[in-house]
Design an enzyme around this catalytic site. Structure first.
Site, PDB file in Angstrom:
ATOM      1  N   GLU A   1       0.716  -1.101  -0.038  1.00 56.54           N
ATOM      2  CA  GLU A   1      -0.059   0.090  -0.035  1.00 56.54           C
ATOM      3  C   GLU A   1       0.780   1.109  -0.091  1.00 56.54           C
ATOM      4  O   GLU A   1       0.605   2.371  -0.693  1.00 56.54           O
ATOM      5  CB  GLU A   1      -1.046  -0.094   1.094  1.00 56.54           C
TER       6      GLU A   1
ATOM      7  N   ASN B   1     -11.113   1.884   2.818  1.00 59.16           N
ATOM      8  CA  ASN B   1     -10.480   2.087   1.590  1.00 59.16           C
ATOM      9  C   ASN B   1     -11.440   1.103   0.571  1.00 59.16           C
ATOM     10  O   ASN B   1     -11.636   1.458  -0.584  1.00 59.16           O
ATOM     11  CB  ASN B   1      -9.109   1.365   1.631  1.00 59.16           C
TER      12      ASN B   1
ATOM     13  N   TRP C   1       1.995   1.573  -3.508  1.00 60.58           N
ATOM     14  CA  TRP C   1       1.124   2.459  -4.097  1.00 60.58           C
ATOM     15  C   TRP C   1       1.123   3.933  -4.154  1.00 60.58           C
ATOM     16  O   TRP C   1       1.022   4.675  -4.932  1.00 60.58           O
ATOM     17  CB  TRP C   1      -0.251   1.795  -4.056  1.00 60.58           C
TER      18      TRP C   1
ATOM     19  N   TRP D   1     -15.929  12.131 -12.440  1.00 59.91           N
ATOM     20  CA  TRP D   1     -14.617  11.776 -11.468  1.00 59.91           C
ATOM     21  C   TRP D   1     -14.223  12.953 -10.680  1.00 59.91           C
ATOM     22  O   TRP D   1     -13.938  12.950  -9.636  1.00 59.91           O
ATOM     23  CB  TRP D   1     -13.797  10.779 -11.966  1.00 59.91           C
TER      24      TRP D   1
ATOM     25  N   TRP E   1      -9.341   7.882  -7.807  1.00 53.63           N
ATOM     26  CA  TRP E   1     -10.612   8.401  -8.511  1.00 53.63           C
ATOM     27  C   TRP E   1     -10.513   7.997 -10.103  1.00 53.63           C
ATOM     28  O   TRP E   1     -11.282   7.320 -10.748  1.00 53.63           O
ATOM     29  CB  TRP E   1     -10.845   9.758  -8.254  1.00 53.63           C
TER      30      TRP E   1
ATOM     31  N   TRP F   1     -20.600  12.836 -19.495  1.00 55.87           N
ATOM     32  CA  TRP F   1     -21.146  12.908 -18.182  1.00 55.87           C
ATOM     33  C   TRP F   1     -22.579  13.623 -18.172  1.00 55.87           C
ATOM     34  O   TRP F   1     -23.010  14.472 -18.781  1.00 55.87           O
ATOM     35  CB  TRP F   1     -20.163  13.637 -17.406  1.00 55.87           C
TER      36      TRP F   1
END
Length: 436
Positions: free
Chosen positions: A259, A325, A262, A343, A366, A290
């Site tokens: 993590e 998460n 990341w 987003w 996102w 959108w």
């Protein structure tokens, strides 16, 4: 102006005395060090909430540091203003030989630092920056072709290979040094001086729980469990050292280390692609039509969508400045796929609420959910909130905690049918992607 030369150490995202790289080297230099923190009006003036929990957390942390230094007869300068204007005044008041600080990689921070470096250079003042908030930064992890990685797995492999050859040297506490600029302690600003009020949101403790980290892999996906460290806010503001954290977790959890990798993966993506702040990493996804229905967005923000797992996540976020998460992925997928809302709207809302908000991580997460980002889930993968609930909150403990009215007439019907929303999203996404 005082005739004695000093150095300034500028605290930013490194609010600690322990293992603080730039502070350590500043105090080892020949000039006494004057510590500085700036409550940056370029950032604070854009915040809508005068009870922002992050501002309260920063304030309390800086105040505690200010008091610790006062015991050593060291005055910590705490300013509220725009950095360039603050430095213009400091240059008039002090004979500054150098400014020391740790690097920040977000676009605003880089622009700010370029401005300050230019100003200091005009007065023959050194600007010394150091790596501190990451293990590897910028261009330290590159592919064999010399390019940045766009897929996480090979990046992680390269990261781990380089890490094997790297020594983690944690540095002495700055409070053990005597090379501070000693003066009469100045008074501390109040929150009211900055037009903020105290937030009552509780900040998680800055503690590394070995037992929790040992069970991290098996517990992290279940929002009703205490399965995550909640250390994100401390990494964000540097109240914990990344090196100390990595040292500890290496003993107990490879999954937790992943993590943190990341986090650095998304940071290098932002460094090499600053356009992702407001554009899709994959340009064709900027052609999505959108719907951007404002009423539907508001229902999502308030946790009134009629989808219990989504609503639980949004209410958790709104109440304590945190969201589990797994639920972050579900709520983001719901907004972008079920409601076809951009987003960027969701990212901005999370940015306004999350205690652990980091631009690179938030943006990367996102865009991953929307399918538009680096190493993102395919656009046709759409989370089913019901099956996600069955898998990760089977007994509805998390849902019942945050949506107590879930099984009553007070709870709204689903604002959109899952199957219909999925088919609509696939049609809209496919059109955007195939026309590119």
């Amino acid at each position: 102006m005082s005739s004695d030369k000093i150095s300034i150490f500028w605290f930013r995202r490194d609010l600690r005395f322990e293992d603080n790289t730039a502070l350590y080297y500043a105090l080892k230099d020949k000039h006494p060090v004057l510590p500085l923190f700036i409550f940056d009006r370029n950032i604070l003036d854009d915040l809508d909430n005068t009870k922002d929990a992050r501002v309260t957390f920063i304030y309390d942390t800086v105040k505690a540091m200010h008091n610790q230094l006062a015991e050593k007869r060291v005055s910590m300068l705490v300013n509220y203003g725009k950095p360039k204007e603050v430095y213009q005044e400091l240059i008039k008041k002090y004979n500054i030989a150098a400014v020391y600080t740790n690097r920040d990689y977000e676009p605003y921070a880089k622009e700010r630092d370029e401005t300050i470096e230019k100003l200091l250079a005009e007065h023959d003042i050194e600007f010394n920056t150091f790596k501190d908030q990451v293990i590897f930064e910028k261009d330290e992890i590159l592919s064999n072709s010399g390019d940045f990685y766009k897929v996480f797995t090979p990046y992680k492999k390269a990261w781990l290979e380089k890490f094997k050859k790297t020594e983690l040297n944690t540095l002495s506490s700055a409070l053990s040094f005597e090379n501070w600029h000693k003066t009469k302690a100045n008074s501390m600003l109040s929150l009211q001086d900055m037009n903020f009020e105290r937030s009552d949101i509780e900040i998680p403790k800055n503690e590394i729980d070995d037992q929790l980290i040992k069970k991290y892999e098996e517990a992290r996906d279940y929002p009703a469990r205490e399965g995550t460290s909640r250390l994100g806010v401390h990494l964000r503001f540097g109240t914990i050292s990344i090196r100390k954290l990595v040292e500890e977790i290496l003993k107990v959890s490879d999954t937790f280390l992943s993590e943190l990798i990341w986090r650095e993966f998304y940071m290098q993506i932002l460094h090499h692609n600053p356009q992702v702040v407001d554009k899709a990493f994959k340009p064709k996804y900027d052609k999505i039509s959108w719907r951007n229905n404002e009423d539907e967005f508001q229902r999502w923000c308030e946790g009134k969508t009629g989808y219990p797992i989504v609503d639980a996540g949004m209410r958790e976020l709104n109440t304590i400045g945190y969201m589990h998460n797994r639920v972050r992925m579900i709520t983001a997928s719901f907004l972008t796929k079920h409601l076809l809302i951009d987003w960027r709207w969701g990212e901005a809302y999370f940015a306004s609420k999350l205690l652990d908000y980091e631009l690179a991580n938030n943006n990367g997460g996102w865009q991953w959910a929307a399918g538009s980002g680096v190493d993102a889930q395919p656009y046709f993968r759409i989370f089913n909130p019901y099956s996600q609930t069955d898998k990760f909150d089977k007994d509805r403990e998390y849902i019942k905690k945050w949506v107590p009215e879930v099984d009553t007439d007070d709870y709204p019907e689903p604002m959109v049918d899952h199957k219909e929303a999925r088919e609509r999203a696939l049609k809209v996404y496919k059109k955007a992607v195939s026309n590119s």
